[in-house]
Design an enzyme around this catalytic site. Structure first.
Site, short mmCIF file in Angstrom:
data_model
loop_
_atom_site.label_atom_id
_atom_site.label_comp_id
_atom_site.label_asym_id
_atom_site.label_seq_id
_atom_site.Cartn_x
_atom_site.Cartn_y
_atom_site.Cartn_z
N TRP A 146 -6.36 1.83 -4.12
CA TRP A 146 -6.05 0.83 -5.15
C TRP A 146 -5.08 -0.24 -4.68
O TRP A 146 -4.07 -0.50 -5.31
CB TRP A 146 -5.48 1.53 -6.39
CG TRP A 146 -6.42 2.52 -6.97
CD1 TRP A 146 -7.78 2.48 -6.89
CD2 TRP A 146 -6.10 3.69 -7.72
NE1 TRP A 146 -8.31 3.56 -7.55
CE2 TRP A 146 -7.29 4.31 -8.06
CE3 TRP A 146 -4.89 4.24 -8.14
CZ2 TRP A 146 -7.34 5.47 -8.81
CZ3 TRP A 146 -4.93 5.40 -8.88
CH2 TRP A 146 -6.14 6.01 -9.21
N ARG B 239 8.58 -4.59 -10.89
CA ARG B 239 8.32 -4.34 -12.33
C ARG B 239 8.64 -5.54 -13.19
O ARG B 239 8.03 -5.72 -14.25
CB ARG B 239 9.19 -3.17 -12.78
CG ARG B 239 8.60 -1.88 -12.33
CD ARG B 239 9.45 -0.69 -12.59
NE ARG B 239 8.78 0.40 -11.89
CZ ARG B 239 9.39 1.41 -11.32
NH1 ARG B 239 10.69 1.53 -11.39
NH2 ARG B 239 8.69 2.34 -10.70
N GLN C 85 -2.38 -13.31 -46.22
CA GLN C 85 -1.09 -12.74 -45.83
C GLN C 85 -1.24 -11.62 -44.79
O GLN C 85 -0.39 -11.46 -43.90
CB GLN C 85 -0.34 -12.23 -47.06
CG GLN C 85 1.14 -12.06 -46.77
CD GLN C 85 1.92 -11.65 -48.00
OE1 GLN C 85 1.57 -10.70 -48.70
NE2 GLN C 85 2.97 -12.38 -48.28
N THR D 247 3.69 4.03 -14.30
CA THR D 247 3.10 4.11 -15.64
C THR D 247 4.20 4.05 -16.71
O THR D 247 5.39 4.18 -16.40
CB THR D 247 2.35 5.45 -15.82
OG1 THR D 247 3.32 6.51 -15.68
CG2 THR D 247 1.24 5.63 -14.79
N SER D 248 3.78 3.93 -17.97
CA SER D 248 4.77 3.91 -19.06
C SER D 248 5.59 5.20 -19.08
O SER D 248 6.79 5.18 -19.37
CB SER D 248 4.06 3.74 -20.41
OG SER D 248 3.44 2.48 -20.45
N ALA E 72 0.84 -1.21 0.00
CA ALA E 72 0.00 0.00 0.00
C ALA E 72 0.87 1.25 0.00
O ALA E 72 1.36 1.67 1.05
CB ALA E 72 -0.93 -0.02 1.21
N GLU F 254 2.53 -0.10 -10.87
CA GLU F 254 3.97 -0.22 -10.55
C GLU F 254 4.79 0.72 -11.45
O GLU F 254 5.88 0.37 -11.90
CB GLU F 254 4.43 -1.68 -10.60
CG GLU F 254 3.67 -2.50 -9.54
CD GLU F 254 4.37 -3.74 -9.06
OE1 GLU F 254 5.59 -3.83 -9.20
OE2 GLU F 254 3.67 -4.61 -8.50
N ARG G 78 -11.05 -20.41 -38.62
CA ARG G 78 -12.03 -19.50 -39.22
C ARG G 78 -11.79 -19.34 -40.73
O ARG G 78 -10.67 -19.02 -41.15
CB ARG G 78 -11.92 -18.12 -38.54
CG ARG G 78 -12.78 -17.04 -39.13
CD ARG G 78 -14.21 -17.20 -38.74
NE ARG G 78 -15.00 -16.04 -39.15
CZ ARG G 78 -16.33 -16.03 -39.10
NH1 ARG G 78 -17.01 -17.09 -38.69
NH2 ARG G 78 -16.99 -14.96 -39.48
#
Ligand SMILES: Cc1cc2nc3c(=O)[nH]c(=O)nc-3n(C[C@H](O)[C@H](O)[C@H](O)COP(=O)(O)OP(=O)(O)OC[C@H]3O[C@@H](n4cnc5c(N)ncnc54)[C@H](O)[C@@H]3O)c2cc1C
Length: 386
Positions: free
Chosen positions: A158, A248, A284, A370-371, A126, A368, A273
């Site tokens: 969260w 990470r 292709q 963000t980008s 936390a 953990e 399918r």
């Protein structure tokens, strides 16, 4: 065969154990748990019985004493079946157990680490708060010393496994309003739900990862013995950041598991399918999609495994860890999107698994770090070596 790096016999066995368990006890139920937002504690307990909740804890503390690489191999297998189960396993192994192992007292190890390693107690982490996410050092939950106890007030946001975990590794301010010390004013505590003043707050209703409970923790004059502080006063933020370096890698493995599952489903579907008198796999345009999906899964895995192997050799892997998480999570988002596209309209339906995989992939770009935060870490490391 997925790995470019060689595996030992033991690593193959553990990977196979995780894969078989995931295929039999997790994958068939994942859609139902997602639909009902149901956290299946019995699966976590069984992972514990198999040793998967103590993978990185030495045998002297009742763990399996394995290396990071082996742990990530097992985690990918669990994530390929259900990302929600994987996040509980990842957080538990990477964050609270590692923190108590590294910085806990002998008594804390006996009381918390060992039952966690045996899988008898589930750990959570936390750090985040309503006003403190990426800028975690601005957290506000406040502890005040009162004799042999700390009295804590505040709210954590969260928390994964919230409401089901037994041990919450929690970061709290222990400096005073008159003398703020920034990140150095934060300490880590081992909190448990039995403490007076500890309550589980709101449970979030989420886009994905729905079988992983995400909740608030509410501390209302929570009283905790001073002996529950982890390590040194004022070092909690540093402990959390160092542990997230490790965490990470787990999220990268989770992302790879999600992407691989999407690739496997899309490959099978494209063979079955038929449109315009041909299987999709003979078109292709679809082959190119599958090739690019396979490339991203393989590249994510190669980077992560090389990083884990370096970490196991004692190399500092902050930058490669951030790269692994960033690349694997963005690849998972891209691959699951392609998988939905290959399934066409069916891909948009809950009847088929790629819809869930697409929703689950998104969070790996967020938690953990963000980008954007991973890119900051990577860029900062470029200068720290010069
Ligand atoms: C399902 C789920 C589970 C979670 N589990 C846990 C948990 O167990 N424990 C825990 O402590 N937390 C947990 N979190 C919280 C998570 O770690 C945070 O959501 C995350 O760190 C981002 O913080 P934020 O959401 O407040 O976003 P913010 O920090 O408000 O960021 C919003 C946006 O701004 C960008 N941004 C912020 N700062 C910068 C910057 N300096 N430069 C460029 N861009 C920036 C971000 O990248 C993002 O795109 C969880 C979150 C989710 C969604």
């Amino acid at each position: 065969m997925h790995e470019l790096l060689p595996l030992t016999e033991e690593q193959r066995e553990i990977q196979a154990l995780a894969r078989d368990f995931a295929r039999e006890h997790i994958a068939p139920f994942a859609a139902d748990w997602d639909e009902r937002s149901h956290f299946e504690r019995s699966v976590i307990d069984r992972l514990g019985e198999l040793g998967f909740l103590g993978m990185l804890v030495p045998e002297e503390h009742d763990g399996l004493g394995l290396d990071t690489y082996t742990y990530l191999l097992a985690l990918e297998e669990i994530a390929a079946a259900d990302a929600s189960v994987a996040v509980a396993m990842s957080v538990h192994n990477s964050l609270p157990t590692q923190m108590i192992l590294r910085w806990g007292s002998a008594e804390q190890k006996r009381e918390y680490l060992e039952p966690m390693a045996r899988g008898e107690k589930l750990g959570a982490f936390a750090l985040s708060e309503p006003e403190a996410g990426s800028d975690a050092a601005s957290l506000r939950a406040q502890g005040v010393r009162d004799g042999d106890e700390w009295v804590i007030n505040g709210t954590k946001s969260w928390v994964s496994s919230g409401g089901h975990a037994d041990v919450y590794l929690t970061m709290v301010r222990t400096d005073t309003p008159s003398r703020r010390r920034g990140a150095r004013g934060i300490s880590a505590f081992i909190l448990t739900p039995d403490l007076p003043g500890f309550a589980i707050g709101k449970k979030e209703d989420k886009m994905g990862l729905r079988a992983s409970p995400t909740t608030e923790l509410v501390f209302d004059n929570l009283r905790v013995p001073a002996s529950r502080m982890l390590g040194e006063e004022g070092s909690g933020f540093v402990y959390a950041m160092q542990s997230l370096d490790h965490g990470r890698l787990g999220i990268a493995a989770q992302a790879i598991g999600i992407a691989r599952a999407a690739l496997e489903h899309a490959t099978a579907y494209a063979a079955e399918r038929k449109q315009f008198g041909k299987a999709l796999r003979d078109l292709q345009a679809i082959q190119f999609k599958l090739a690019d999906m396979a490339l991203r899964v393989a590249a994510s895995r190669a980077l992560l495994h090389a990083t884990a192997a370096a970490k196991d050799r004692g190399v500092r892997t902050t930058q490669f860890g951030a790269m692994s998480k960033l690349f694997a999570s963005e690849s998972a988002m891209w691959v699951t999107n392609q998988a939905v596209q290959i399934f066409g309209g069916y891909g948009y339906m809950k009847e088929y698994p790629v819809e869930r995989l697409f929703r689950d992939a998104k969070v790996t770009e967020i938690y953990e770090g963000t980008s954007e935060i991973q890119r900051i870490v990577i860029a900062r490391e470029l200068y720290s070596h010069s």
